[in-house]
Write an enzyme that holds these catalytic residues in place. Structure first.
Site, PDB file in Angstrom:
ATOM      1  N   ASP A  13      17.784  36.438 -46.979  1.00 29.68           N
ATOM      2  CA  ASP A  13      16.553  36.304 -46.287  1.00 29.68           C
ATOM      3  C   ASP A  13      15.953  37.658 -45.732  1.00 29.68           C
ATOM      4  OD1 ASP A  13      14.090  35.352 -45.612  1.00 29.68           O
ATOM      5  OD2 ASP A  13      14.920  34.382 -43.666  1.00 29.68           O
ATOM      6  N   ASN A  15      13.749  40.010 -47.372  1.00 27.04           N
ATOM      7  CA  ASN A  15      13.187  41.092 -48.388  1.00 27.04           C
ATOM      8  C   ASN A  15      11.633  41.707 -47.788  1.00 27.04           C
ATOM      9  OD1 ASN A  15      15.518  41.196 -49.624  1.00 27.04           O
ATOM     10  ND2 ASN A  15      14.744  40.051 -51.264  1.00 27.04           N
ATOM     11  N   TRP A  18      11.435  43.234 -44.435  1.00 21.72           N
ATOM     12  CA  TRP A  18      11.830  44.560 -44.437  1.00 21.72           C
ATOM     13  C   TRP A  18      10.872  45.607 -45.123  1.00 21.72           C
ATOM     14  CZ3 TRP A  18      12.803  48.208 -48.233  1.00 21.72           C
ATOM     15  CH2 TRP A  18      13.392  49.177 -48.177  1.00 21.72           C
ATOM     16  N   HIS A  30      11.965  43.286 -52.478  1.00 23.49           N
ATOM     17  CA  HIS A  30      12.570  42.340 -53.578  1.00 23.49           C
ATOM     18  C   HIS A  30      13.488  43.355 -54.348  1.00 23.49           C
ATOM     19  CE1 HIS A  30      10.884  38.779 -52.054  1.00 23.49           C
ATOM     20  NE2 HIS A  30       9.569  39.128 -52.562  1.00 23.49           N
ATOM     21  N   TRP A  62       7.817  28.360 -55.007  1.00 25.51           N
ATOM     22  CA  TRP A  62       6.820  28.286 -56.065  1.00 25.51           C
ATOM     23  C   TRP A  62       5.541  28.341 -55.545  1.00 25.51           C
ATOM     24  CZ3 TRP A  62       7.577  29.229 -60.855  1.00 25.51           C
ATOM     25  CH2 TRP A  62       8.955  28.714 -61.547  1.00 25.51           C
ATOM     26  N   LEU A 124      35.309  36.953 -60.370  1.00 22.34           N
ATOM     27  CA  LEU A 124      34.572  36.265 -59.518  1.00 22.34           C
ATOM     28  C   LEU A 124      33.691  35.403 -60.132  1.00 22.34           C
ATOM     29  CD1 LEU A 124      33.120  36.563 -56.669  1.00 22.34           C
ATOM     30  CD2 LEU A 124      31.749  38.218 -57.674  1.00 22.34           C
ATOM     31  N   ARG A 183      18.366  28.697 -40.257  1.00 23.25           N
ATOM     32  CA  ARG A 183      18.104  27.674 -40.990  1.00 23.25           C
ATOM     33  C   ARG A 183      19.015  27.429 -42.338  1.00 23.25           C
ATOM     34  NH1 ARG A 183      12.488  29.007 -39.935  1.00 23.25           N
ATOM     35  NH2 ARG A 183      12.444  29.969 -41.788  1.00 23.25           N
ATOM     36  N   SER A 185      17.582  25.904 -44.913  1.00 21.47           N
ATOM     37  CA  SER A 185      16.564  26.153 -46.132  1.00 21.47           C
ATOM     38  C   SER A 185      16.798  25.115 -47.241  1.00 21.47           C
ATOM     39  CB  SER A 185      16.225  27.496 -46.272  1.00 21.47           C
ATOM     40  OG  SER A 185      15.509  28.062 -44.994  1.00 21.47           O
ATOM     41  N   GLU A 196      31.732  27.028 -42.526  1.00 23.13           N
ATOM     42  CA  GLU A 196      31.337  27.769 -41.241  1.00 23.13           C
ATOM     43  C   GLU A 196      29.891  28.628 -41.286  1.00 23.13           C
ATOM     44  OE1 GLU A 196      33.314  28.036 -38.504  1.00 23.13           O
ATOM     45  OE2 GLU A 196      34.498  26.305 -39.074  1.00 23.13           O
TER      46      GLU A 196
END
Ligand SMILES: Cc1cc2nc3c(=O)[nH]c(=O)nc-3n(C[C@H](O)[C@H](O)[C@H](O)COP(=O)(O)OP(=O)(O)OC[C@H]3O[C@@H](n4cnc5c(N)ncnc54)[C@H](O)[C@@H]3O)c2cc1C
Length: 629
Positions: A13, A15, A18, A30, A62, A124, A183, A185, A196
């Site tokens: 969260d 972008n 910023w 973004h 959306w 990964l 949150r 979300s 955690e």
């Protein structure tokens, strides 16, 4: 203490905020966010995290304006294209979770392609959540459930299938949310039942490996019981601030003045990983230049015109007794830069190109290590260790980096001090007044730059021969009959050392190099250093990029101050002559001679002769096949 988390999920969260905080379009936020994703993935591999899930686009997104949604999806598609190959090469499995039926066909094809290409990756498991809603997935899983009793495991499998996830993915151990909100979300609600939670105050574009490390350390201190009683007392963990956090960079630049910022921007735009650090938190504070840019600098480099004051074409030389000589040019010779704004603009450009900015960080030493240096930065009570291939000293006239790298340091300096006023009515066209008087400014000049917007009143001289504060007050008194300070507002005080011994011979080693004042890139005659700060930094960036590209530190030998010595010779002699003259009578006589037609040409040439820092000799780089950047 907990072992390292296997599965880390991040709500990326911040972008938009910023970008807005910097006056940029949200789309720029973004774009920066995409760069932060790459950094997070690299860090996750280094930190041996097995699964990383990133929340890129929620089902609620959306509802955003259509243009932003389209830009986000397009950014995601180009991210997949760029990252697919990289993930394949690095053994990373990349998959996308969430609904697919509402995504554009081209994007679905790109997702399926990258998933099948990277399916064998074992280092990964990188999952990106797009058009994702945990509640929606639960409802769909429930709708798909067969009649009768269902175990949790069976339901978990249905849930995974409802959002295109691999049922074998472990539950989330650590869920991080960046930005300022706290949150969930609608993100991974089922899978995070015992996660955690960590809310960090950093907007996603600024999220660094150091932040992820801190998060893992915080996770390590938490006592995870999964509803049971503790089996052992939680282990004592050292405070995060006592530990060195470590990051990696191709180039680390100490000092965010004009030299450091311009070099950082140039390197980042060439694709190098760059850290730039300064002990200042706010670049608008502690400016130590008047900011007069000469014509050649303005012509050669694209400084934003909106950040430069009105052009100055007139110079007034004033003798100790007050005799004036006016020099006029048909060209716009000087413009005073709004330096705080110029620094911030350069910093933005560097950050947008991918450079990492570490503010409030004092360089406290560096030692040689395998492949470069370990650089120590002190940030309040925290310490940051940067493993860097090359270290750049852009830390001003008293460069600590120069000393640490065993390079030359400035010996001859003068001190400059000035006051910046608004509200002083202009006396005629924009002008630069130079006061030649060794009582006021021994070894240099006093000055007033009045461009109609700001008035800069300053003095410079050898530190052991004058008191700058007393000299400033003397100059103000002297000009009071001509300049009306009754409604003046003192908006800033500036000052600092100016190296005037000419460029230093040894300004590079295989471990790094010096730029700007640290390299002595200042004219010994005029004490102007802004042109040298940019010109030398651009060349330094070309040399550093070539060294990184070739993986060859010996390329830095091409960056030498020795080649400039001859070109600085006449200016150094002139400085010697100026510093020797301490008698006002002698200066008065000299000013009279300068007013004769023959020598007034010389004065004109000094101020308007388009002199600047010598152009670096790029022949060595050309032999390596490096094009000028
Ligand atoms: C009063 C004054 C007026 C001047 N006016 C002009 C002019 O009008 N035109 C002109 O061409 N030149 C002028 N000069 C010279 C010119 O300003 C400098 O040559 C130029 O600004 C140098 O830029 P720089 O980036 O090398 O250094 P700086 O702008 O000094 O930047 C060095 C940075 O390094 C940081 N730093 C230092 N040590 C550390 C550390 N240990 N850890 C972390 N950070 C550190 C500092 O905070 C600073 O931000 C003036 C100089 C003075 C002092």
């Amino acid at each position: 203490m907990n072992r390292a988390p296997e599965h880390v999920a991040i709500i990326m969260d911040g972008n938009g905020r910023w970008a807005e905080a910097r006056g940029l379009a949200r789309s720029r936020g973004h774009e920066q966010g995409a760069a932060a994703v790459r950094r997070a993935v690299e860090a996750a591999v280094r930190l041996e995290i097995r699964t990383l899930t990133l929340y890129a686009f929620s089902a609620d997104n959306w509802r955003r304006p259509e243009a932003e949604v389209n830009a986000l999806l397009e950014l995601f598609r180009s991210f997949l294209e760029a990252e697919g190959e990289r993930c394949l090469a690095e053994g990373i499995r990349l998959s996308v979770i969430g609904r697919r039926d509402r995504l554009p066909d081209g994007l679905i094809r790109a997702i399926e392609h990258v998933e099948s290409e990277t399916a064998g990756g074992r280092r990964l498991d990188l999952r990106i959540a797009v058009d994702y809603s945990a509640r929606d997935a639960i409802v769909r899983a429930a709708a798909a459930a067969p009649a009768g009793e269902l175990s949790r495991e069976e339901f978990r499998e249905l849930l995974a299938r409802a959002h295109h996830a691999d049922p074998a993915t472990p539950d989330v151990d650590l869920l991080i949310r960046t930005g300022s909100e706290q949150r969930l979300s609608d993100f991974l609600l089922w899978e995070s039942a015992y996660a955690e939670l960590l809310f960090v105050d950093v907007p996603w574009p600024d999220f660094e490996e150091a932040d992820l490390r801190r998060a893992l350390e915080a996770f390590g201190t938490r006592d995870r019981r999964f509803g049971a009683i503790p089996t052992a007392p939680a282990e004592q963990h050292p405070a995060v601030s006592d530990a060195f956090t470590r990051i990696e960079a191709d180039v680390t630049i100490i000092g965010a003045g004009l030299a450091g910022l311009d070099c950082a921007r140039a390197l980042a735009e060439r694709g190098l990983s760059v850290v730039i650090a300064d002990r200042k938190r706010d670049l608008k504070q502690g400016v130590h230049t008047t900011g007069i840019f000469v014509r050649r600098t303005i012509e050669d480099f694209s400084l934003p015109p909106s950040l430069l004051g009105p052009p100055v074409r007139r110079v007034v030389l004033e003798s100790p007794a007050g005799a004036q000589q006016v020099l006029e040019s048909p060209h716009d010779e000087f413009r005073v830069g709004r330096m705080g704004a110029i620094y911030e603009d350069l910093l933005q450009r560097a950050i947008l190109a991918g450079a990492r900015w570490v503010s409030g960080a004092t360089f406290s030493g560096a030692r040689a290590c395998e492949r470069g240096s370990l650089v120590k930065l002190e940030i309040g009570s925290e310490r940051l260790l940067v493993h860097t291939r090359f270290l750049v000293g852009a830390d001003g006239a008293r460069s600590r980096v120069a000393a640490e790298l065993g390079l030359d340091t400035n010996r001859e300096t003068i001190v400059g001090a000035e006051e910046v006023f608004t509200g002083v009515p202009s006396q005629g066209p924009p002008s630069l007044h130079c006061f030649l008087d060794p009582r006021l400014a021994p070894g240099y000049i006093g000055w007033i730059v009045d461009d109609g917007r700001e008035l800069h009143l300053g003095v410079g001289g050898y530190a052991d021969s004058f008191n700058p504060a007393a000299a400033l007050s003397e100059l103000r008194t002297r000009v009071a009959p001509r300049f009306d300070f009754s409604r003046a507002e003192l908006v800033e005080k500036r000052g600092g050392l100016i190296p005037v011994g000419g460029i230093l011979p040894r300004i590079s080693t295989p471990r790094g190099l010096l730029i700007g004042d640290a390299a002595g890139a200042v004219s010994p005659l005029t004490a102007g250093g802004l042109d040298g700060a940019i010109r030398l930094s651009r060349y330094a960036a070309e040399v550093l990029a070539a060294a990184v590209e070739r993986d060859d530190p010996s390329v830095l030998a091409l960056y030498s101050g020795a080649e400039y010595q001859a070109r600085f010779l006449s200016r150094r002699w002139m400085r010697r002559a100026i510093s020797a003259v301490r008698s006002p009578l002698l200066v008065e006589a000299g000013c009279a001679v300068l007013r004769t037609p023959l020598l007034s040409r010389l004065a004109w040439h000094v101020f308007f002769g388009r002199g600047s820092f010598p152009e670096p000799d790029r022949s060595g780089l050309a032999r390596l096949g490096v094009a000028e950047g």
